[in-house]
Motif scaffolding. Structure first.
Motif, PDB file in Angstrom:
ATOM      1  N   HIS A 104       1.132  -1.220   0.263  1.00 44.69           N
ATOM      2  CA  HIS A 104       0.057   0.236  -0.317  1.00 44.69           C
ATOM      3  C   HIS A 104       1.027   1.282  -0.341  1.00 44.69           C
ATOM      4  CE1 HIS A 104      -0.421  -1.724   3.966  1.00 44.69           C
ATOM      5  NE2 HIS A 104       1.242  -0.283   4.099  1.00 44.69           N
ATOM      6  N   ASN A 135      -9.028   0.144   3.307  1.00 48.65           N
ATOM      7  CA  ASN A 135      -8.767   0.822   4.815  1.00 48.65           C
ATOM      8  C   ASN A 135      -8.361   2.405   4.757  1.00 48.65           C
ATOM      9  OD1 ASN A 135      -6.428  -1.231   6.440  1.00 48.65           O
ATOM     10  ND2 ASN A 135      -5.180   0.768   4.650  1.00 48.65           N
ATOM     11  N   TRP A 161      -1.986   6.769  -0.072  1.00 43.39           N
ATOM     12  CA  TRP A 161      -1.553   5.027  -0.198  1.00 43.39           C
ATOM     13  C   TRP A 161      -2.207   4.927  -1.682  1.00 43.39           C
ATOM     14  CZ3 TRP A 161      -3.260   7.217   4.463  1.00 43.39           C
ATOM     15  CH2 TRP A 161      -2.130   8.134   5.245  1.00 43.39           C
ATOM     16  N   TRP A 202       0.481   5.273  16.332  1.00 41.07           N
ATOM     17  CA  TRP A 202       0.374   5.410  15.137  1.00 41.07           C
ATOM     18  C   TRP A 202       0.424   6.580  13.131  1.00 41.07           C
ATOM     19  CZ3 TRP A 202      -2.573   5.658  10.311  1.00 41.07           C
ATOM     20  CH2 TRP A 202      -2.810   5.007   9.638  1.00 41.07           C
ATOM     21  N   PHE A 206       3.131   6.398  11.011  1.00 41.73           N
ATOM     22  CA  PHE A 206       2.915   6.355   9.925  1.00 41.73           C
ATOM     23  C   PHE A 206       2.322   7.450   9.048  1.00 41.73           C
ATOM     24  CE2 PHE A 206       1.924   2.135  11.983  1.00 41.73           C
ATOM     25  CZ  PHE A 206       2.730   1.496  10.965  1.00 41.73           C
ATOM     26  N   ARG A 247      -8.063  -5.614   4.602  1.00 39.47           N
ATOM     27  CA  ARG A 247      -6.407  -6.103   4.235  1.00 39.47           C
ATOM     28  C   ARG A 247      -7.491  -6.877   2.571  1.00 39.47           C
ATOM     29  NH1 ARG A 247      -4.296  -3.183   5.910  1.00 39.47           N
ATOM     30  NH2 ARG A 247      -2.226  -3.788   6.986  1.00 39.47           N
TER      31      ARG A 247
END
Ligand code: BEZ
Length: 256
Positions: A104, A135, A161, A202, A206, A247
């Motif tokens: 991704h 996602n 992404w 997080w 990210f 996912r």
């Protein structure tokens, strides 16, 4: 633009779920003794090592020099190299390419799939899991809203992404000449570290450290707080934060 400077201590200390969930994917890979396998986007090497314990001859590649340095420290007996998923080559054709929670990050999926196809031997297998369509939908929405409110963005422009649907990704693989034998898309709400700092960590790991590098740390903190406020009612439950992961998992075979 992806900054590609990763904090591997934070990654290993608080984001262990990245490879813990990936262990399940190894069943689809089913590595055999002597198989030549590439772990594409290996991070700090935990799953590369798991594959090696099955007796496979495995090598890990990752775009991040920091991840590769850590992987080499963690598993000095294994081979790890810095490489770009859009443009890698292997010395000898492979029995399998495995990839967990990495693809991704690469929007040029056609270039990745072309490299994968070239690197596999006839009969070789590609097994991957990464973020699929939908996602982190709530997180992306909150980021968009917060960045817009703080004057950093216009509506609908945050999409760093690659989160494909099954049909989109299967079509890409088939166009490349690979046969898709398995594909699924499923929700996997993922608990972040316990306590109130899970989402901030997080986001820092990210998002802000990768995409908001031009902002000062005070500005980044403001963004994170604004995102947390929006997400609190939906993703903070039972004393911890959750990421709304979805996912996509695929297996594809090269027959040529
Ligand atoms: C994921 O694993 O789905 C993911 C991780 C970081 C950023 C975006 C997606």
């Amino acid at each position: 633009m992806l900054h590609n400077h990763w904090n591997t201590t934070l990654y290993e200390g608080q984001h262990g779920f990245v490879w813990q969930y990936g262990e399940d994917l190894l069943n689809l890979l089913s590595p055999q003794v002597g198989d030549r396998i590439l772990d594409l986007g290996c991070g700090t090497g935990q799953l590369t090592d798991k594959i090696a314990t099955h007796g496979a001859e495995v090598m890990g590649i990752d775009h991040s020099p920091a991840m590769i340095e850590k992987a080499r420290q963690n598993y000095p007996h294994l081979r790890f190299d810095i490489a770009d998923a859009r443009n890698f080559q292997v010395e000898q054709p492979l029995d399998a390419i495995f990839s967990n929670a990495a693809l991704h990050w690469v929007k040029e999926a056609d270039a990745v799939v072309s490299c994968i196809d070239k690197a596999l031997k006839s009969g070789g297998k590609f097994v991957a899991e990464f973020g699929g369509k939908g996602n982190i939908k709530a997180i992306v929405q909150a980021l968009q809203d917060a960045l817009m409110e703080l004057g950093y963005n216009s509506p609908g422009t945050i999409n760093p992404w690659y989160f494909p649907s099954i049909s989109e990704y299967a079509t890409l693989l088939e166009k490349q000449g690979l046969e898709v034998t398995y594909a699924t898309l499923f929700d996997r709400p993922t608990p972040l570290e316990e306590g109130s700092t899970g989402m901030a960590n997080w986001l820092q790991m990210f998002f802000t450290s990768q995409f908001l590098t031009e902002l000062s740390s005070t500005q980044q903190t403001k963004v994170i707080q604004a995102v947390e406020e929006r997400l609190q009612p939906v993703l903070y439950k039972d004393g911890r934060w959750w990421a709304d992961y979805r996912r996509i998992r695929v297996v594809a075979i090269k027959h040529r």
